[in-house]
Design a protein around this motif. Structure first.
Motif, PDB file in Angstrom:
ATOM      1  N   GLN A  69       0.858  -1.191   0.000  1.00  0.00           N
ATOM      2  CA  GLN A  69       0.000   0.000   0.000  1.00  0.00           C
ATOM      3  C   GLN A  69       0.889   1.233   0.000  1.00  0.00           C
ATOM      4  O   GLN A  69       1.776   1.353   0.844  1.00  0.00           O
ATOM      5  N   ASP A  70       0.644   2.133  -0.924  1.00  0.00           N
ATOM      6  CA  ASP A  70       1.407   3.377  -0.902  1.00  0.00           C
ATOM      7  C   ASP A  70       0.556   4.532  -0.391  1.00  0.00           C
ATOM      8  O   ASP A  70       0.948   5.681  -0.465  1.00  0.00           O
ATOM      9  N   THR A  71      -0.614   4.216   0.164  1.00  0.00           N
ATOM     10  CA  THR A  71      -1.521   5.254   0.640  1.00  0.00           C
ATOM     11  C   THR A  71      -1.452   5.465   2.145  1.00  0.00           C
ATOM     12  O   THR A  71      -2.151   6.324   2.670  1.00  0.00           O
ATOM     13  N   PHE A  72      -0.618   4.693   2.853  1.00  0.00           N
ATOM     14  CA  PHE A  72      -0.555   4.841   4.304  1.00  0.00           C
ATOM     15  C   PHE A  72       0.895   4.949   4.759  1.00  0.00           C
ATOM     16  O   PHE A  72       1.742   4.158   4.359  1.00  0.00           O
ATOM     17  N   GLU A  73       1.153   5.954   5.603  1.00  0.00           N
ATOM     18  CA  GLU A  73       2.493   6.137   6.158  1.00  0.00           C
ATOM     19  C   GLU A  73       2.359   6.850   7.494  1.00  0.00           C
ATOM     20  O   GLU A  73       1.538   7.749   7.650  1.00  0.00           O
ATOM     21  N   LEU A  74       3.154   6.430   8.475  1.00  0.00           N
ATOM     22  CA  LEU A  74       3.157   7.109   9.763  1.00  0.00           C
ATOM     23  C   LEU A  74       4.579   7.315  10.242  1.00  0.00           C
ATOM     24  O   LEU A  74       5.500   6.620   9.819  1.00  0.00           O
ATOM     25  N   LEU A  75       4.753   8.296  11.113  1.00  0.00           N
ATOM     26  CA  LEU A  75       6.056   8.677  11.652  1.00  0.00           C
ATOM     27  C   LEU A  75       6.039   8.461  13.157  1.00  0.00           C
ATOM     28  O   LEU A  75       5.131   8.937  13.845  1.00  0.00           O
ATOM     29  N   VAL A  76       7.043   7.758  13.680  1.00  0.00           N
ATOM     30  CA  VAL A  76       7.127   7.491  15.114  1.00  0.00           C
ATOM     31  C   VAL A  76       7.757   8.690  15.813  1.00  0.00           C
ATOM     32  O   VAL A  76       8.870   9.096  15.474  1.00  0.00           O
ATOM     33  N   THR A  77       7.034   9.280  16.770  1.00  0.00           N
ATOM     34  CA  THR A  77       7.553  10.415  17.527  1.00  0.00           C
ATOM     35  C   THR A  77       8.076  10.014  18.902  1.00  0.00           C
ATOM     36  O   THR A  77       8.859  10.742  19.493  1.00  0.00           O
ATOM     37  N   LYS A  78       7.625   8.868  19.414  1.00  0.00           N
ATOM     38  CA  LYS A  78       8.159   8.285  20.653  1.00  0.00           C
ATOM     39  C   LYS A  78       8.257   6.785  20.433  1.00  0.00           C
ATOM     40  O   LYS A  78       7.278   6.155  20.048  1.00  0.00           O
ATOM     41  N   PRO A  79       9.433   6.190  20.667  1.00  0.00           N
ATOM     42  CA  PRO A  79       9.605   4.757  20.417  1.00  0.00           C
ATOM     43  C   PRO A  79       8.969   3.907  21.508  1.00  0.00           C
ATOM     44  O   PRO A  79       8.702   4.382  22.608  1.00  0.00           O
ATOM     45  N   GLY A  80       8.768   2.643  21.165  1.00  0.00           N
ATOM     46  CA  GLY A  80       8.210   1.696  22.124  1.00  0.00           C
ATOM     47  C   GLY A  80       8.706   0.292  21.848  1.00  0.00           C
ATOM     48  O   GLY A  80       9.473   0.055  20.915  1.00  0.00           O
ATOM     49  N   THR A  81       8.227  -0.651  22.632  1.00  0.00           N
ATOM     50  CA  THR A  81       8.698  -2.033  22.536  1.00  0.00           C
ATOM     51  C   THR A  81       7.789  -2.935  21.712  1.00  0.00           C
ATOM     52  O   THR A  81       8.144  -4.067  21.435  1.00  0.00           O
ATOM     53  N   SER A  82       6.612  -2.437  21.326  1.00  0.00           N
ATOM     54  CA  SER A  82       5.651  -3.253  20.579  1.00  0.00           C
ATOM     55  C   SER A  82       5.616  -2.845  19.112  1.00  0.00           C
ATOM     56  O   SER A  82       5.906  -1.709  18.761  1.00  0.00           O
ATOM     57  N   GLY A  83       5.220  -3.803  18.267  1.00  0.00           N
ATOM     58  CA  GLY A  83       5.118  -3.550  16.832  1.00  0.00           C
ATOM     59  C   GLY A  83       3.800  -2.911  16.448  1.00  0.00           C
ATOM     60  O   GLY A  83       2.816  -2.962  17.187  1.00  0.00           O
TER      61      GLY A  83
END
Length: 103
Positions: A69-83
């Motif tokens: 899919q090229d219609t969805f993208e997100l940016l992580v602003t705080k990391p975490g341990t889960s996927g």
């Protein structure tokens, strides 16, 4: 949930927070650790734990997409341990585009 670029979400099971960069026109369920992500101001449901199969973790400042899919993208602003998952499909780290050769 209907998402638009700039929407912020946070995980209910770890410290992960994201910003939506691109989203499809329809409803999408973004989850972290197997549970839907919520508004940063909302309270998480008590007693939730991360699903062990989705313990890949997230990296700060990295963009994640859904394979195929090229219609969805997100940016992580705080990391975490889960996927992360989008409509049940695991999100993957977006690869950088190679720069052209400067011969």
């Amino acid at each position: 949930m209907k998402l638009k670029p700039g929407s912020r979400l946070r995980s209910q099971v770890d410290a992960t927070e994201v910003i939506i960069v691109r989203s499809p026109a329809g409803d999408v369920v973004v989850a972290c650790g197997g549970h839907p992500m919520i508004d940063p101001q909302a309270e998480p449901e008590p007693g939730l734990t991360a699903v062990a199969d989705l313990a890949g973790g997230t990296q700060i400042g990295k963009r994640y997409t859904v394979p195929g899919q090229d219609t969805f993208e997100l940016l992580v602003t705080k990391p975490g341990t889960s996927g992360l998952t989008v409509d049940g499909v695991p999100a993957v780290l977006k690869e950088a585009k190679p720069l052209p050769a400067s011969d």
